[in-house]
Design a protein around this motif. Structure first.
Motif, short mmCIF file in Angstrom:
data_model
loop_
_atom_site.label_atom_id
_atom_site.label_comp_id
_atom_site.label_asym_id
_atom_site.label_seq_id
_atom_site.Cartn_x
_atom_site.Cartn_y
_atom_site.Cartn_z
N ARG A 1 31.55 16.18 67.72
CA ARG A 1 31.86 15.35 68.89
C ARG A 1 31.46 16.02 70.20
NH1 ARG A 1 37.84 13.65 66.57
NH2 ARG A 1 37.11 11.88 65.33
N GLY B 1 32.25 8.76 67.74
CA GLY B 1 31.67 7.68 66.94
C GLY B 1 32.49 6.40 66.98
N GLY C 1 43.68 3.88 69.13
CA GLY C 1 44.56 4.83 68.43
C GLY C 1 44.07 6.26 68.61
N ILE C 2 45.02 7.17 68.78
CA ILE C 2 44.74 8.62 68.72
C ILE C 2 45.65 9.10 67.59
CG2 ILE C 2 44.84 10.86 69.93
CD1 ILE C 2 42.84 9.00 71.26
N VAL C 3 45.11 9.21 66.41
CA VAL C 3 45.93 9.31 65.20
C VAL C 3 45.42 10.44 64.31
CG1 VAL C 3 46.50 8.03 63.08
CG2 VAL C 3 46.58 6.86 65.27
N THR D 1 44.61 -0.66 65.00
CA THR D 1 44.09 -0.60 66.37
C THR D 1 42.65 -1.13 66.38
OG1 THR D 1 43.85 1.76 65.81
CG2 THR D 1 45.49 1.21 67.47
N CYS E 1 40.12 0.27 67.87
CA CYS E 1 39.21 1.41 67.74
C CYS E 1 40.05 2.66 67.96
CB CYS E 1 38.10 1.34 68.79
SG CYS E 1 38.73 1.32 70.49
C1 UD1 Z 1 33.50 9.18 61.20
C2 UD1 Z 1 34.14 9.52 59.85
C3 UD1 Z 1 33.94 10.99 59.58
C4 UD1 Z 1 32.43 11.33 59.63
C5 UD1 Z 1 31.82 10.87 60.96
C6 UD1 Z 1 30.31 11.04 60.87
C7 UD1 Z 1 36.14 8.44 58.94
C8 UD1 Z 1 37.63 8.24 59.02
N1 UD1 Z 1 35.56 9.24 59.88
O1 UD1 Z 1 34.16 9.96 62.20
O2 UD1 Z 1 34.47 11.31 58.29
O3 UD1 Z 1 32.25 12.72 59.49
O4 UD1 Z 1 32.12 9.48 61.17
O5 UD1 Z 1 29.68 10.45 61.91
O6 UD1 Z 1 35.51 7.92 58.05
N2 UD1 Z 1 39.87 4.25 64.45
C9 UD1 Z 1 40.78 3.27 64.81
N3 UD1 Z 1 42.03 3.68 65.18
C10 UD1 Z 1 42.42 4.98 65.17
C11 UD1 Z 1 41.50 5.97 64.80
C12 UD1 Z 1 40.21 5.57 64.46
O7 UD1 Z 1 40.46 2.10 64.84
O8 UD1 Z 1 43.59 5.26 65.49
C13 UD1 Z 1 38.51 3.82 64.02
C14 UD1 Z 1 37.39 4.28 64.93
O9 UD1 Z 1 37.16 3.40 66.01
C15 UD1 Z 1 36.24 4.34 63.94
C16 UD1 Z 1 36.90 4.75 62.63
O10 UD1 Z 1 38.27 4.42 62.76
O11 UD1 Z 1 35.69 3.05 63.77
C17 UD1 Z 1 36.75 6.21 62.34
O12 UD1 Z 1 37.24 6.99 63.44
P1 UD1 Z 1 36.91 8.53 63.60
O13 UD1 Z 1 37.20 9.23 62.30
O14 UD1 Z 1 37.55 9.05 64.80
O15 UD1 Z 1 35.33 8.39 63.79
P2 UD1 Z 1 34.18 9.48 63.74
O16 UD1 Z 1 34.52 10.69 64.53
O17 UD1 Z 1 32.92 8.75 64.06
#
Ligand code: UD1
Ligand code: M6R
Length: 372
Positions: A27, A42, A133-135, A146, A148
């Protein structure tokens, strides 16, 4: 699972140099020279412009997750130039808080299952707000429902007292603030400084963890107290609240965190030679005011324990010979709360052990509060 550690809480405190790296992994994008050049979230790319057009950002959570919102509010306001308000999730429901279509509501939760936070999120969604979400827990209710969000990727947190999730929540929301301000030319150098400080953060936490022995000694001094008062301001108001929450939750010792600016509006009456006062006074824009608070507390015979920047020779003199000085490494002001909480996490851990309480399962508490 606990490896070399006696308790999950201690293990999780010591994991923080690695867990913040996991939060930043993929990130914080580096340039050819290895310097941090931009932030890539992402899960947020398709939502950044909508958030930038919001009327305000609302940060919402419970307990430690709410404290992490306090820690990042100032930076988020600075970088987004939007009003950022804070809401305790249970209070959103009690007040039937006005939320609107042009609000962005950010829900912060380690478990992603906290009933109040989940219900507040559904309430915001019903009113048309964009829900972020920040989860920590992938696949949890808040993560799934959420619009995103950002997974903080802190790894499983077992101890009821939240430690590594707190610092990773702060880092994730600093990243979110950076990604929301990418186009701002006027913030270019500030953003660069924050990004390079993010890369130094694991080492700074590692150095702060070396305070373990000092915190064990301090815990021996404080273990039979009835109460502690913690004072912070600016970026470290959250540190005072979160330090107090940790002490009360696991060490079962009454403790209260206050905004130092409120000291004269009541809490000052408590100050005597008995009550231990923990003052967070690292060097940032609030430093001079904290130094003056230290002077005033000393003048009233207060029992001072100071968390100060390692390079600061001034404030220890102001506090006098009787004060206990805890020195922490310096990072960019908006990240300092991540470092400053570490000695307080260690202190609460040692207080708990010395007072003979259950570290990982404090009485009456559950890791995930799934009822209102
Ligand atoms: C994602 C992959 C990660 C991979 C990376 C590669 C998942 C969970 N994460 O991480 O394994 O290494 O791509 O590019 O598969 N979201 C919500 N609510 C929340 C948290 C997240 O809606 O509270 C959504 C985000 O908008 C996103 C998805 O869940 O669409 C995954 O989120 P996150 O893991 O933070 O994304 P990346 O860092 O891109
Ligand atoms: O899982 P969540 O982050 O939503 O939990 C919120 C609070 O219940 C939680 O932070 C609680 O305050 C912790 N036990 C504090 O250490």
């Amino acid at each position: 699972m606990k490896g070399e550690f006696e308790h999950f809480m201690k293990k999780e405190i010591h994991e923080q140099p690695e867990s913040v790296v996991q939060t930043m992994m993929g990130r914080v994008v580096k340039d050819m020279e290895g310097a941090a050049s931009r932030v890539f979230l992402g899960g947020m790319i398709n939502f950044v412009s909508t958030i930038r057009r919001s009327r305000r950002i609302v940060l919402c959570g419970c307990g430690t997750s709410y404290n992490s919102a306090i820690a990042v509010r100032q930076l988020m306001e600075e970088l987004t130039e939007l009003p950022v308000t804070l809401e305790l999730a249970s209070d959103v429901l009690d007040r039937r808080c006005p939320f609107f279509r042009d609000d962005t509501c950010v829900f912060i939760s380690q478990s992603g299952e906290t009933a109040d936070t989940l219900k507040a999120m559904q309430y915001a969604k019903d009113r048309g707000a964009l829900c972020v979400g920040i989860v920590n827990t992938v696949g949890s209710a808040i993560s799934r429902s959420t619009d995103c969000g950002v997974h903080i990727n802190a790894g499983a947190e077992i101890g009821v007292a939240s430690t590594k999730a707190y610092t990773c929540q702060i880092v994730a929301m600093v990243l979110l603030s950076l990604s929301l301000s990418e186009d701002s030319m006027s913030l270019h150098s500030r953003r660069k400084r924050i990004m390079s400080s993010l890369l130094e953060l694991p080492n700074a936490i590692r150095k702060a963890l070396l305070l373990d022995a000092q915190m064990r000694e301090l815990a021996k001094e404080l273990k039979d107290e009835n109460s502690l008062l913690l004072l912070g301001r600016g970026y470290n108001y959250a540190t005072a609240l979160e330090g107090a929450l940790k002490v009360k939750e696991v060490a079962l010792l009454h403790s209260e965190g206050i905004l130092a600016g409120e000291m004269k509006h009541g809490p000052l009456a408590l100050v005597d030679e008995v009550l231990p006062l923990i003052i967070v006074a690292t060097m940032d824009d609030s430093y001079k005011k904290q130094e003056s608070a230290v002077q005033q507390l000393r003048a009233r015979g207060g029992r001072l324990i100071l968390i100060v920047s390692e390079e600061d020779d001034e404030i220890a003199k102001t506090a006098g010979d009787k004060a206990t000085i805890v020195r922490v490494p310096t990072v960019e002001d908006c990240l300092q709360s991540v470092v400053n909480i570490v000695p307080l996490q260690l202190l609460s851990y040692h207080l708990t052990v010395l007072r003979g309480h259950n570290v990982d399962q404090p009485r009456n508490l559950a890791k995930s509060v799934t009822v209102e």
